[in-house]
Scaffold this motif. Sequence first.
Motif, short mmCIF file in Angstrom:
data_model
loop_
_atom_site.label_atom_id
_atom_site.label_comp_id
_atom_site.label_asym_id
_atom_site.label_seq_id
_atom_site.Cartn_x
_atom_site.Cartn_y
_atom_site.Cartn_z
N TRP A 1 0.83 -1.21 0.00
CA TRP A 1 0.00 0.00 0.00
C TRP A 1 0.86 1.25 0.00
CZ3 TRP A 1 -3.28 -2.34 4.49
CH2 TRP A 1 -4.21 -3.24 3.96
N GLY A 2 1.98 1.20 0.71
CA GLY A 2 2.86 2.36 0.79
C GLY A 2 3.43 2.77 -0.55
N GLN A 3 3.37 1.88 -1.54
CA GLN A 3 3.84 2.22 -2.89
C GLN A 3 2.81 3.01 -3.68
OE1 GLN A 3 4.89 -1.51 -4.74
NE2 GLN A 3 6.34 -2.07 -3.13
N TYR A 4 1.56 2.97 -3.22
CA TYR A 4 0.47 3.59 -3.97
C TYR A 4 -0.15 4.80 -3.27
CZ TYR A 4 0.67 -0.73 -6.66
OH TYR A 4 1.10 -1.78 -7.44
N PHE A 5 -0.09 4.84 -1.95
CA PHE A 5 -0.64 5.98 -1.22
C PHE A 5 0.10 6.13 0.10
CE2 PHE A 5 -3.37 2.24 -0.47
CZ PHE A 5 -3.33 2.13 0.92
N ASN A 6 -0.13 7.24 0.77
CA ASN A 6 0.57 7.55 2.02
C ASN A 6 0.06 6.64 3.13
OD1 ASN A 6 1.99 8.72 4.09
ND2 ASN A 6 0.68 10.51 4.24
N ALA A 7 0.91 5.74 3.60
CA ALA A 7 0.54 4.79 4.65
C ALA A 7 1.51 4.93 5.81
CB ALA A 7 0.56 3.36 4.12
N THR A 8 1.01 5.45 6.94
CA THR A 8 1.82 5.63 8.13
C THR A 8 1.47 4.56 9.15
OG1 THR A 8 1.97 8.03 7.82
CG2 THR A 8 2.37 7.20 10.05
N VAL A 9 2.49 3.84 9.62
CA VAL A 9 2.30 2.80 10.63
C VAL A 9 3.03 3.23 11.89
CG1 VAL A 9 2.62 0.37 11.23
CG2 VAL A 9 2.17 1.02 8.86
N THR A 10 2.35 3.18 13.02
CA THR A 10 2.97 3.55 14.28
C THR A 10 2.63 2.52 15.35
OG1 THR A 10 3.21 5.32 15.93
CG2 THR A 10 1.02 4.99 15.00
N VAL A 11 3.49 2.42 16.36
CA VAL A 11 3.24 1.52 17.50
C VAL A 11 3.29 2.35 18.78
CG1 VAL A 11 4.15 -0.52 16.32
CG2 VAL A 11 5.69 0.89 17.70
N ASP A 12 2.51 1.91 19.77
CA ASP A 12 2.50 2.62 21.05
C ASP A 12 3.86 2.57 21.73
OD1 ASP A 12 -0.14 2.97 20.45
OD2 ASP A 12 -0.91 1.66 22.03
N ARG A 13 4.50 1.43 21.61
CA ARG A 13 5.84 1.26 22.20
C ARG A 13 6.67 0.37 21.27
NH1 ARG A 13 2.08 -1.75 24.80
NH2 ARG A 13 2.42 -4.00 24.94
N GLY A 14 7.89 0.79 21.00
CA GLY A 14 8.75 0.04 20.10
C GLY A 14 9.64 -0.93 20.85
N ASP A 15 10.57 -1.51 20.13
CA ASP A 15 11.59 -2.37 20.73
C ASP A 15 12.89 -2.18 19.96
OD1 ASP A 15 11.44 -3.95 18.37
OD2 ASP A 15 9.98 -5.31 19.27
N GLU A 16 13.91 -2.97 20.33
CA GLU A 16 15.23 -2.76 19.73
C GLU A 16 15.27 -3.07 18.23
OE1 GLU A 16 14.98 -6.90 21.45
OE2 GLU A 16 14.47 -4.86 22.07
#
Length: 260
Positions: free
Chosen positions: A151-166
């Motif tokens: 999807w990110g190749q065709y439109f603006n797709a932002t993915v976020t997480v509440d807390r990340g890791d290493e």
Amino acid sequence: MATNPYLSQKAKIISIKPQTDIDYTFILESGIKPSSGQFVEVSLPKVGECPISVSDFGDGWFEMTIRRVGKVTNVLHQLKEGDGLFIRGPYGNGFSMDKYRGREVVVAAGGTGLAPVKSLLNRHREFGGLTLLAGFKSPADVLFRPELKKWGQYFNATVTVDRGDENWNGNVGLITQYVQSLNLSKPGEVEVIVVGPPLMMKFTVQEFLRLGVPEKNITVSFERKMCCGIGKCGHCKIDDTYVCLEGPVFNYTRAKNLID
């Protein structure tokens, strides 16, 4: 002779795709013709029945992304390709493509809320423009990784997480902060879809309202407890509204008054 509304039809599992440790996507061979945002009732003899959102569909098949959270879903996750289960539906009021076709659309999805809008996102060419904001609790909870990349190749797709890791190199933070950073040139003309946990939807909608998006341009989907799917049991009822019949998709002008 009247048709039995509780009568199910058998569907064969074509494939099973693990998404996370507890989320699996089941693709089934079936002649049902759902629309985006609808759900089906899935049953297993001697086990039980539960409502599951349709995450995608096509000619002769449809898919569901199912989280292992209880008696029925625990057994569903033990099934294999070629096994059968029973389906009735589709039920509910889904997303109207006539409303979005040719329009600028922003989709904000939290966690498993991405599943009910997956089929919409796959029809991105029908929109005038599309932006996706997808939020998850942690990197381990991210669904549809190959699709998100595509999807990110065709439109603006932002993915976020509440807390990340290493091992996470992506965005960290609540989805609401990414709503704040959207550059909407004509917020009064944007169509917004918000699907996810109740608190996520509440605060995400508030951010869109602050940007100037009219209430009538916001659509939400209620993923609340449903049982029969046909308005008989009352499990999903809020005041005089049966979510399984009149929803789960609602315009926000109505949804804002549906409070448990």
